[in-house]
Design a protein around this motif. Sequence first.
Motif, mmCIF file in Angstrom:
data_model
loop_
_atom_site.group_PDB
_atom_site.id
_atom_site.type_symbol
_atom_site.label_atom_id
_atom_site.label_comp_id
_atom_site.label_asym_id
_atom_site.label_seq_id
_atom_site.Cartn_x
_atom_site.Cartn_y
_atom_site.Cartn_z
ATOM 1 N N ALA A 1 38.514 33.979 50.848
ATOM 2 C CA ALA A 1 38.884 34.816 52.215
ATOM 3 C C ALA A 1 40.102 36.049 51.619
ATOM 4 O O ALA A 1 39.998 37.156 52.265
ATOM 5 N N MET A 2 40.693 35.664 50.665
ATOM 6 C CA MET A 2 41.683 36.826 50.323
ATOM 7 C C MET A 2 40.863 37.896 49.857
ATOM 8 O O MET A 2 41.285 38.998 50.217
ATOM 9 N N LEU A 3 39.928 37.865 49.005
ATOM 10 C CA LEU A 3 39.170 38.700 48.241
ATOM 11 C C LEU A 3 38.278 39.799 49.257
ATOM 12 O O LEU A 3 38.257 40.745 49.531
ATOM 13 N N THR A 4 38.086 38.558 50.267
ATOM 14 C CA THR A 4 37.003 39.174 51.603
ATOM 15 C C THR A 4 38.124 40.177 52.419
ATOM 16 O O THR A 4 37.646 41.312 52.586
ATOM 17 N N ARG A 5 39.058 39.747 52.639
ATOM 18 C CA ARG A 5 39.954 40.527 53.437
ATOM 19 C C ARG A 5 40.541 41.834 52.569
ATOM 20 O O ARG A 5 40.676 42.843 53.343
ATOM 21 N N ARG A 6 40.564 41.792 51.248
ATOM 22 C CA ARG A 6 41.066 42.879 50.836
ATOM 23 C C ARG A 6 40.066 43.928 50.656
ATOM 24 O O ARG A 6 40.285 45.037 51.101
ATOM 25 N N VAL A 7 38.453 43.495 50.690
ATOM 26 C CA VAL A 7 37.550 44.554 50.918
ATOM 27 C C VAL A 7 37.637 45.111 52.286
ATOM 28 O O VAL A 7 37.547 46.300 52.635
ATOM 29 N N LEU A 8 37.540 44.141 53.343
ATOM 30 C CA LEU A 8 37.471 44.713 54.618
ATOM 31 C C LEU A 8 38.567 45.360 55.160
ATOM 32 O O LEU A 8 38.613 46.121 56.055
ATOM 33 N N ASP A 9 39.893 45.258 54.636
ATOM 34 C CA ASP A 9 40.900 45.810 55.067
ATOM 35 C C ASP A 9 41.074 47.520 54.512
ATOM 36 O O ASP A 9 41.684 48.113 55.124
ATOM 37 N N GLY A 10 40.082 47.670 53.410
ATOM 38 C CA GLY A 10 39.859 48.989 53.316
ATOM 39 C C GLY A 10 38.913 49.586 54.215
ATOM 40 O O GLY A 10 38.687 49.435 55.209
ATOM 41 N N ASP A 11 38.000 50.709 53.718
ATOM 42 C CA ASP A 11 37.130 51.325 54.474
ATOM 43 C C ASP A 11 35.750 50.628 54.437
ATOM 44 O O ASP A 11 34.797 51.070 55.180
ATOM 45 N N ALA B 1 42.629 28.295 40.804
ATOM 46 C CA ALA B 1 41.296 28.943 41.156
ATOM 47 C C ALA B 1 41.424 30.321 40.758
ATOM 48 O O ALA B 1 42.348 31.032 40.819
ATOM 49 N N ILE B 2 40.133 30.978 40.885
ATOM 50 C CA ILE B 2 39.936 32.435 40.170
ATOM 51 C C ILE B 2 38.895 33.117 40.920
ATOM 52 O O ILE B 2 37.799 32.290 41.547
ATOM 53 N N GLY B 3 38.815 34.110 41.290
ATOM 54 C CA GLY B 3 37.508 35.105 41.577
ATOM 55 C C GLY B 3 37.800 36.609 41.315
ATOM 56 O O GLY B 3 38.880 36.980 41.176
ATOM 57 N N ALA B 4 36.615 37.423 41.391
ATOM 58 C CA ALA B 4 36.600 38.643 41.043
ATOM 59 C C ALA B 4 35.981 39.517 42.171
ATOM 60 O O ALA B 4 35.116 38.876 42.801
ATOM 61 N N GLN B 5 36.528 40.594 42.330
ATOM 62 C CA GLN B 5 35.790 41.683 43.109
ATOM 63 C C GLN B 5 35.228 42.772 42.462
ATOM 64 O O GLN B 5 35.751 43.147 41.763
ATOM 65 N N SER B 6 33.917 43.189 42.849
ATOM 66 C CA SER B 6 33.387 44.231 42.202
ATOM 67 C C SER B 6 32.558 44.946 43.072
ATOM 68 O O SER B 6 32.481 44.745 44.363
#
Length: 90
Positions: free
Chosen positions: A40-50, A6-11
């Motif tokens: 979930a991992m990509l979303t958490r990475r975003v929301l754990d920031g500002d 599985a793969i995904g990107a954050q931009s």
Amino acid sequence: SDSLLAIGAQSRRISGVAYLASIATDPQARGRGFGAAITAMLTRRVLDGDETLCTLAHYNWNDAARRVYLRVGYHTTHQFSSGHIRRQSE
């Protein structure tokens, strides 16, 4: 096995809003939670920031993707449609 399952990107959108894209699971690995885990991992990475908002999009016909995103906590706020533009005959 050393294969990618599985793969995904954050931009970021031009507006600056966080955006998840290109989330995909190998067809042979579907139904085992990998798409939800990547999302979930990509979303958490975003929301754990500002960030307070994370968005994504999927094709309307892709019910499997919709179920994954709803299960992770996303909800539909906009729906777009498209079609072919026909050239007028002269």
